[in-house]
Write a protein that holds these residues in place. Sequence first.
Motif, PDB file in Angstrom:
ATOM      1  N   MET A  66      32.837 -16.832 -42.190  1.00 53.27           N
ATOM      2  CA  MET A  66      33.646 -17.636 -41.270  1.00 53.27           C
ATOM      3  C   MET A  66      34.945 -16.910 -40.902  1.00 53.27           C
ATOM      4  SD  MET A  66      31.668 -19.984 -40.523  1.00 53.27           S
ATOM      5  CE  MET A  66      32.716 -20.977 -39.494  1.00 53.27           C
ATOM      6  N   LYS A  67      35.545 -16.198 -41.849  1.00 56.50           N
ATOM      7  CA  LYS A  67      36.745 -15.411 -41.544  1.00 56.50           C
ATOM      8  C   LYS A  67      36.423 -14.328 -40.514  1.00 56.50           C
ATOM      9  CE  LYS A  67      39.093 -15.916 -45.996  1.00 56.50           C
ATOM     10  NZ  LYS A  67      39.487 -15.213 -47.226  1.00 56.50           N
ATOM     11  N   LEU A  68      35.288 -13.652 -40.703  1.00 57.75           N
ATOM     12  CA  LEU A  68      34.886 -12.611 -39.757  1.00 57.75           C
ATOM     13  C   LEU A  68      34.603 -13.195 -38.375  1.00 57.75           C
ATOM     14  CD1 LEU A  68      32.538 -10.488 -42.040  1.00 57.75           C
ATOM     15  CD2 LEU A  68      34.774  -9.827 -41.174  1.00 57.75           C
ATOM     16  N   LEU A  69      33.917 -14.331 -38.349  1.00 60.06           N
ATOM     17  CA  LEU A  69      33.638 -14.978 -37.064  1.00 60.06           C
ATOM     18  C   LEU A  69      34.928 -15.415 -36.389  1.00 60.06           C
ATOM     19  CD1 LEU A  69      30.453 -17.088 -37.899  1.00 60.06           C
ATOM     20  CD2 LEU A  69      30.596 -14.990 -36.547  1.00 60.06           C
ATOM     21  N   ASP A  70      35.889 -15.868 -37.187  1.00 62.28           N
ATOM     22  CA  ASP A  70      37.181 -16.266 -36.639  1.00 62.28           C
ATOM     23  C   ASP A  70      37.881 -15.066 -36.006  1.00 62.28           C
ATOM     24  OD1 ASP A  70      39.228 -18.231 -36.182  1.00 62.28           O
ATOM     25  OD2 ASP A  70      40.383 -17.286 -37.794  1.00 62.28           O
ATOM     26  N   SER A  71      37.838 -13.912 -36.677  1.00 61.70           N
ATOM     27  CA  SER A  71      38.484 -12.726 -36.112  1.00 61.70           C
ATOM     28  C   SER A  71      37.764 -12.258 -34.849  1.00 61.70           C
ATOM     29  CB  SER A  71      38.564 -11.600 -37.145  1.00 61.70           C
ATOM     30  OG  SER A  71      37.288 -11.116 -37.452  1.00 61.70           O
ATOM     31  N   ILE A  72      36.440 -12.393 -34.821  1.00 61.28           N
ATOM     32  CA  ILE A  72      35.681 -12.046 -33.612  1.00 61.28           C
ATOM     33  C   ILE A  72      36.088 -12.987 -32.478  1.00 61.28           C
ATOM     34  CG2 ILE A  72      33.378 -12.071 -32.565  1.00 61.28           C
ATOM     35  CD1 ILE A  72      32.314 -11.083 -35.305  1.00 61.28           C
ATOM     36  N   GLY A  73      36.218 -14.271 -32.778  1.00 61.85           N
ATOM     37  CA  GLY A  73      36.645 -15.240 -31.764  1.00 61.85           C
ATOM     38  C   GLY A  73      38.027 -14.908 -31.222  1.00 61.85           C
ATOM     39  N   ALA A  74      38.921 -14.478 -32.094  1.00 62.24           N
ATOM     40  CA  ALA A  74      40.274 -14.102 -31.651  1.00 62.24           C
ATOM     41  C   ALA A  74      40.210 -12.896 -30.720  1.00 62.24           C
ATOM     42  CB  ALA A  74      41.152 -13.796 -32.861  1.00 62.24           C
ATOM     43  N   GLU A  75      39.359 -11.920 -31.039  1.00 63.81           N
ATOM     44  CA  GLU A  75      39.216 -10.747 -30.175  1.00 63.81           C
ATOM     45  C   GLU A  75      38.637 -11.132 -28.820  1.00 63.81           C
ATOM     46  OE1 GLU A  75      40.220  -7.576 -30.416  1.00 63.81           O
ATOM     47  OE2 GLU A  75      41.206  -8.160 -32.277  1.00 63.81           O
ATOM     48  N   ILE A  76      37.667 -12.028 -28.816  1.00 62.87           N
ATOM     49  CA  ILE A  76      37.095 -12.502 -27.551  1.00 62.87           C
ATOM     50  C   ILE A  76      38.174 -13.197 -26.730  1.00 62.87           C
ATOM     51  CG2 ILE A  76      35.494 -14.174 -26.527  1.00 62.87           C
ATOM     52  CD1 ILE A  76      33.553 -13.488 -28.808  1.00 62.87           C
ATOM     53  N   GLY A  77      39.016 -13.989 -27.390  1.00 66.07           N
ATOM     54  CA  GLY A  77      40.110 -14.666 -26.703  1.00 66.07           C
ATOM     55  C   GLY A  77      41.091 -13.678 -26.089  1.00 66.07           C
ATOM     56  N   ARG A  78      41.410 -12.629 -26.836  1.00 67.61           N
ATOM     57  CA  ARG A  78      42.317 -11.603 -26.306  1.00 67.61           C
ATOM     58  C   ARG A  78      41.692 -10.889 -25.099  1.00 67.61           C
ATOM     59  NH1 ARG A  78      44.266 -11.593 -31.622  1.00 67.61           N
ATOM     60  NH2 ARG A  78      42.716 -10.226 -32.557  1.00 67.61           N
ATOM     61  N   SER A  79      40.401 -10.590 -25.191  1.00 69.37           N
ATOM     62  CA  SER A  79      39.707  -9.938 -24.075  1.00 69.37           C
ATOM     63  C   SER A  79      39.725 -10.836 -22.840  1.00 69.37           C
ATOM     64  CB  SER A  79      38.251  -9.624 -24.444  1.00 69.37           C
ATOM     65  OG  SER A  79      38.193  -8.718 -25.502  1.00 69.37           O
ATOM     66  N   GLY A  80      39.455 -12.109 -23.045  1.00 67.48           N
ATOM     67  CA  GLY A  80      39.489 -13.056 -21.930  1.00 67.48           C
ATOM     68  C   GLY A  80      40.870 -13.143 -21.306  1.00 67.48           C
ATOM     69  N   ASN A  81      41.891 -13.113 -22.141  1.00 64.16           N
ATOM     70  CA  ASN A  81      43.264 -13.147 -21.649  1.00 64.16           C
ATOM     71  C   ASN A  81      43.556 -11.904 -20.804  1.00 64.16           C
ATOM     72  OD1 ASN A  81      45.926 -14.143 -21.409  1.00 64.16           O
ATOM     73  ND2 ASN A  81      46.594 -12.796 -23.057  1.00 64.16           N
ATOM     74  N   ASN A  82      43.118 -10.749 -21.274  1.00 64.62           N
ATOM     75  CA  ASN A  82      43.316  -9.512 -20.514  1.00 64.62           C
ATOM     76  C   ASN A  82      42.596  -9.569 -19.167  1.00 64.62           C
ATOM     77  OD1 ASN A  82      44.870  -8.443 -22.568  1.00 64.62           O
ATOM     78  ND2 ASN A  82      43.205  -7.243 -23.437  1.00 64.62           N
ATOM     79  N   ILE A  83      41.387 -10.097 -19.165  1.00 64.31           N
ATOM     80  CA  ILE A  83      40.634 -10.203 -17.909  1.00 64.31           C
ATOM     81  C   ILE A  83      41.348 -11.159 -16.956  1.00 64.31           C
ATOM     82  CG2 ILE A  83      38.481 -11.080 -16.911  1.00 64.31           C
ATOM     83  CD1 ILE A  83      37.072  -9.857 -19.412  1.00 64.31           C
ATOM     84  N   ASN A  84      41.866 -12.259 -17.471  1.00 66.11           N
ATOM     85  CA  ASN A  84      42.611 -13.198 -16.617  1.00 66.11           C
ATOM     86  C   ASN A  84      43.847 -12.536 -16.024  1.00 66.11           C
ATOM     87  OD1 ASN A  84      40.843 -15.315 -16.930  1.00 66.11           O
ATOM     88  ND2 ASN A  84      41.957 -16.215 -18.648  1.00 66.11           N
ATOM     89  N   GLN A  85      44.547 -11.720 -16.812  1.00 66.42           N
ATOM     90  CA  GLN A  85      45.721 -11.017 -16.301  1.00 66.42           C
ATOM     91  C   GLN A  85      45.337 -10.030 -15.203  1.00 66.42           C
ATOM     92  OE1 GLN A  85      47.794  -9.263 -19.597  1.00 66.42           O
ATOM     93  NE2 GLN A  85      48.350 -11.249 -20.480  1.00 66.42           N
ATOM     94  N   LEU A  86      44.215  -9.324 -15.394  1.00 63.87           N
ATOM     95  CA  LEU A  86      43.737  -8.406 -14.363  1.00 63.87           C
ATOM     96  C   LEU A  86      43.367  -9.159 -13.088  1.00 63.87           C
ATOM     97  CD1 LEU A  86      41.505  -5.999 -16.495  1.00 63.87           C
ATOM     98  CD2 LEU A  86      43.662  -5.429 -15.347  1.00 63.87           C
ATOM     99  N   ALA A  87      42.713 -10.297 -13.228  1.00 68.37           N
ATOM    100  CA  ALA A  87      42.329 -11.101 -12.060  1.00 68.37           C
ATOM    101  C   ALA A  87      43.565 -11.603 -11.319  1.00 68.37           C
ATOM    102  CB  ALA A  87      41.455 -12.279 -12.498  1.00 68.37           C
ATOM    103  N   LYS A  88      44.563 -12.047 -12.059  1.00 62.59           N
ATOM    104  CA  LYS A  88      45.804 -12.513 -11.437  1.00 62.59           C
ATOM    105  C   LYS A  88      46.478 -11.376 -10.673  1.00 62.59           C
ATOM    106  CE  LYS A  88      50.222 -14.696 -12.415  1.00 62.59           C
ATOM    107  NZ  LYS A  88      51.127 -15.216 -13.439  1.00 62.59           N
ATOM    108  N   HIS A  89      46.514 -10.203 -11.284  1.00 57.24           N
ATOM    109  CA  HIS A  89      47.125  -9.042 -10.627  1.00 57.24           C
ATOM    110  C   HIS A  89      46.337  -8.662  -9.371  1.00 57.24           C
ATOM    111  CE1 HIS A  89      49.639  -5.522 -10.337  1.00 57.24           C
ATOM    112  NE2 HIS A  89      48.566  -4.742 -10.312  1.00 57.24           N
ATOM    113  N   ALA A  90      44.995  -8.712  -9.457  1.00 56.26           N
ATOM    114  CA  ALA A  90      44.151  -8.396  -8.299  1.00 56.26           C
ATOM    115  C   ALA A  90      44.386  -9.400  -7.172  1.00 56.26           C
ATOM    116  CB  ALA A  90      42.680  -8.373  -8.705  1.00 56.26           C
ATOM    117  N   ASN A  91      44.527 -10.673  -7.501  1.00 57.54           N
ATOM    118  CA  ASN A  91      44.800 -11.692  -6.482  1.00 57.54           C
ATOM    119  C   ASN A  91      46.143 -11.452  -5.810  1.00 57.54           C
ATOM    120  OD1 ASN A  91      42.403 -13.133  -6.715  1.00 57.54           O
ATOM    121  ND2 ASN A  91      43.194 -14.419  -8.363  1.00 57.54           N
TER     122      ASN A  91
END
Length: 136
Positions: A66-91
């Motif tokens: 569960m700790k490992l899955l939690d850290s994977i979830g956090a990384e996915i969240g960070r990746s999603g945040n980065n993609i959202n920032q790129l999309a905002k910049h592109a817009n």
Amino acid sequence: MKNRKGNLKTVAHEQRTRRFELRLSEAERAQFLDLENALGLSRADIVRVRVLQHSKKMLVNTTEIMKLLDSIGAEIGRSGNNINQLAKHANTLQQQGMLHSNLIRDLTPLLTEYIGLQRKLEQSIRQLIRLIRGQT
């Protein structure tokens, strides 16, 4: 099934009279004791469960998973945040008329690959959860 002490009940109330001895190195003994503490089972119960009851299943430390899955979830969240920032910049660039078609052409396959990898990860996590549930 467990009794009040947390130990597994004997099958058909059969008395356990036979003793089984196992020699371990110090490192193996330490590993076994760590497993005992992590799972909350006695050494005898760990051996019984692993060898006799569920010989084809693995004992897992669900807390660690569960700790490992939690850290994977956090990384996915960070990746999603980065993609959202790129999309905002592109817009913003598109509104200013500064967005080049080359950028979109280069970014599209990368986002497609990311989505594919994320789906594979989700499938793997679901499969892992099903395996863990099958052991409890």
